[in-house]
Design an enzyme around this catalytic site. Structure first.
Site, PDB file in Angstrom:
ATOM      1  CG  ASP A 252      40.814  15.335 -47.231  1.00  6.96           C
ATOM      2  OD1 ASP A 252      40.771  16.137 -48.175  1.00  6.96           O
ATOM      3  OD2 ASP A 252      40.690  15.690 -46.038  1.00  6.96           O
TER       4      ASP A 252
ATOM      5  CD  GLU B 182      39.130  30.700 -36.390  1.00  6.82           C
ATOM      6  OE1 GLU B 182      39.273  29.867 -35.490  1.00  6.82           O
ATOM      7  OE2 GLU B 182      38.107  31.383 -36.538  1.00  6.82           O
TER       8      GLU B 182
END
Length: 725
Positions: free
Chosen positions: A268, A471
């Site tokens: 990542d 969100e």
């Protein structure tokens, strides 16, 4: 900067001349040779610095070998993202709500076509920017174990089986089925045991028992590896004390040795820096780069691997280790055909006309329509499209942001919910619109004309809920106080106040259309509104899909891929990764809406459940069949779901083990069959071992999670039978 595309074309022309004249072609450009031979030949021609440069996501050109630059980082979570105009499908959580893996395969096939066509078009323009490549870092197959996680919208929900089926379908659609070439390369992320807290991800240690690892967190990754996913992305966090991108157990013992993964592992972005900045496992970036390489990470998203040259000098790693790791990366580029003449790769024949095509738009509408979940209907839906007056209102009615979710693409024709409804209201009817309120805060001006309009209208559609502002991922959700997570389960109070005002002294229908990518407290919305539709982040055709449902062109058939608890008080602590008390499989508290739940405009009954045990090659398969009948007045799809309940200690309360989407006309019935193979019937014990059940188990089939709560909300009663192997 030189035009590397022209240089490469010239090189290929020269190679053809060499072949005709008998001169030797460089092995790495000889398509008649095995890929491994070509890879090793190319590596042998590189300097140490060039090798290291090719192991970070933004790889520079190697001019002397006529190799153009390439950026590995591209996104395609629900359509080609961050690159250009492309078809925008519903967010992944909405895809999961279709419970239709064949449809999701078709969507991914379309996305893969657009990705290949967009890449070819970019190369023609010598445009090799980030997000323009063929290596797509998708799908996200983490388990949405806790509703507070802002990135849960990127996943296929809380269930390992559903996640597996959707993930496999998506990868196969993206990568294509050519025996020699990949259409594009997919990536299973984030490996493993990764689902918040978002704010702590760079230093957090997720602790999972062997049972939870092998029963919940790893099955989807295993399935995608078995089905040929080209890449796996290791996560930011630690899992059981080891950083995921430096994890001997996850990367070596399981992924490489036990599962036999042959593709490449990518970190990542910035995760290797976290070794020293967040997790404090090593002292500096040279040691971090060495550790990641030793553990098996092939590609660094970031620039930490630039320190590998120093790591070689210090004796922390060898150049041979770099060669072996780089070979795995280069194999992917060869499988994509990036070193071959364009005419040899059939995927280069995909025309640019597929990008944002009418066929793909139609497909996006179908996916969006199947994803819509009807949570309540007291009879007001479907609406007639010729009422005297309609009122559309709410903060999300004309908001294109709520169509996209995160990791989104852009499109020149995003159909908002207001636009979709407007397109289907007949001439002679009035349609009024006011936004009326802001998304998450009180209006500065307290005057309210809109609630009066609701009392005048024959039907009011209030579009409310949340958006990617509240969100998502850290840095993306700019209105979130918790780095994208949602530590407040309620929808914004100003929206509830507005719904209260709309219903005050109003006997006319009020339909609540809810946007969002995660569970939220809809108890008061359910109580006040006459009907409640959950539409997720429905993509470019979201407005048309919602209108199709509202006006009855299509009966709603979406199902919840995640449990909606009554409140966060029903959940364990967010940082606790134990599955005890989590998801429908282990949650004993009564939810607001159960997993698998969704209503229709018709009613279905289940009958004639039959089971049988078949022996084959010393293993046993259980077959089950059930008759499903449409007892109502509308044609509709039904999602037939099979659950297994084992009676051994610590077994899940229920476990989804099969689903079929069927279409039935009024009065029509169909027999639906399932086959439960040993891998579906096995139990995972406390040691993480899969064993066959010793006791009898129960099979239940219905259109929702079996139980009284589903029936109270209007779902069909499940049929059940006990089975002994």
């Amino acid at each position: 900067m030189k035009n590397f595309l022209k240089s490469f074309a010239v090189l290929l022309l020269l190679l053809q001349v060499c072949l005709r004249s008998g001169a030797q072609t460089p092995a790495y450009l000889n398509t008649a040779l095995p890929v491994n031979t070509r890879v090793n030949d190319l590596i042998s021609r590189l300097t140490l610095q060039e090798k290291v440069n090719q192991m970070m996501n933004n790889t520079p050109a190697i001019e002397r070998l006529h190799i153009p630059e390439y950026n590995w980082w591209s996104e395609a979570l629900h359509g080609i993202a961050r690159s250009g105009v492309a078809t925008v499908f519903p967010q992944a959580i909405g895809m999961a709500a279709t419970f239709d893996d064949r449809l999701i395969h078709a969507a991914a096939d379309a996305i893969g076509d657009e990705g290949r066509a967009m890449y070819n078009a970019s190369v023609k323009n010598n445009n090799r920017l980030q997000y323009g490549g063929l290596t797509f870092w998708t799908p996200n197959i983490n388990i949405f174990r806790d509703p507070r996680w802002g990135r849960g919208q990127e996943t296929y929900g809380e269930d390992p089986y559903l996640t597996t089926q959707m993930g496999v379908a998506f990868v196969k659609g993206l990568q294509g089925n050519n025996p020699h070439y990949l259409k594009v390369a997919a990536c299973a992320k984030h490996y493993a045991v990764h689902s918040g807290p978002e704010k702590l991800r760079h230093s957090f240690n997720a602790q999972a028992s062997p049972k939870d690892l092998w029963e919940t967190y790893l099955p989807a990754f295993h399935a995608l590896v078995n089905n040929g996913v080209e890449a796996v992305m290791c996560a930011y966090n630690r899992t059981n004390d080891e950083a995921c991108c430096g994890n001997t157990f996850l990367l070596q013992d399981v992924l490489r040795n036990q599962w036999g993964f042959k593709g490449h592992i990518v970190s990542d972005c910035g995760a290797i820096d976290d070794f020293f900045n967040g997790h404090k496992l090593v002292a500096n970036r040279t040691q971090a780069a060495a550790l990641a390489l030793q553990r098996g990470v092939n590609l660094n998203c970031g620039d930490t691997y630039g320190a590998l040259t120093d790591a070689v000098k210090q004796g922390l790693v060898t150049e041979q280790m770099i060669d072996s790791s780089l070979a795995m990366l280069l194999r992917t580029r060869f499988k994509l055909g990036l070193f071959d003449p364009a005419q040899q790769n059939p995927y280069n024949n995909i025309p640019e006309s597929v990008i944002n095509s009418a066929a793909h738009r139609k497909l996006a509408r179908t996916v969006a329509t199947e994803s819509v979940v009807l949570l309540k209907n007291n009879g007001v839906l479907p609406l007639k499209n010729n009422l005297k007056q309609y009122f559309v209102t709410g903060p999300n009615a004309s908001n294109s942001d709520v169509l996209m979710g995160n990791y989104y693409g852009v499109n020149d024709h995003m159909v908002t919910i207001l636009e979709g409804i407007s397109a289907q209201v007949q001439p002679g009817s009035q349609l009024h619109y006011r936004q009326a309120i802001l998304l998450d805060r009180n209006n500065v001006n307290p005057l309210d004309w809109s609630s009066g309009e609701a009392r005048e209208a024959d039907a009011t559609v209030v579009v409310m809920g949340i958006s990617g502002l509240l969100e998502g991922e850290e840095g993306e959700s700019i209105a979130s106080p918790h780095a994208g997570d949602r530590l407040d389960y309620n929808i914004p109070e100003n929206q509830l106040n507005y719904l209260r005002a709309l219903k005050r002294d109003n006997k006319k229908p009020v339909i609540a259309v809810i946007t969002g990518g995660s569970p939220m407290n809809l108890s008061e919305v359910h109580e006040l509104a006459d009907a409640v539709l959950l539409v997720w982040y429905p993509g470019e055709e979201g407005g048309n899909a919602v209108a199709d449902i509202l006006f009855g062109k299509v009966s709603p058939s979406g199902r919840l891929p995640i449990t909606f608890p009554q409140s966060y008080e029903q959940l364990p602590a967010y940082e606790d990764y134990s599955m005890k008390g989590r998801t429908y499989r282990y949650m004993t508290a009564q939810p607001m809406y159960p997993f698998g739940f969704g209503l229709s405009y018709t009613s279905f009954t289940y009958s004639n459940l039959r089971t049988a045990v078949k022996n084959s090659n010393s293993s046993k398969t259980v077959t089950a069949s059930v008759t499903v009948t449409n007892k109502g007045k509308y044609a509709s799809d039904e999602v037939v779901q099979l659950y297994v309940t084992h009676h051994e200690k610590d077994a899940a309360l229920y476990a989804l083990k099969g689903f079929h989407r069927i279409t039935l006309k009024p009065g029509e019935q169909q027999q639906v069959q399932f086959a439960l193979t040993p891998d579906l019937l096995g139990l995972v014990n406390d040691k993480g071992e899969t064993v066959m059940p010793a006791q009898s188990f129960t099979i239940s089939i219905a259109g929702s999670l079996p139980g009284s709560r589903s029936e109270t909300l209007g779902a069909a009663t499940a049929v059940s039978a006990d089975v002994k192997l």
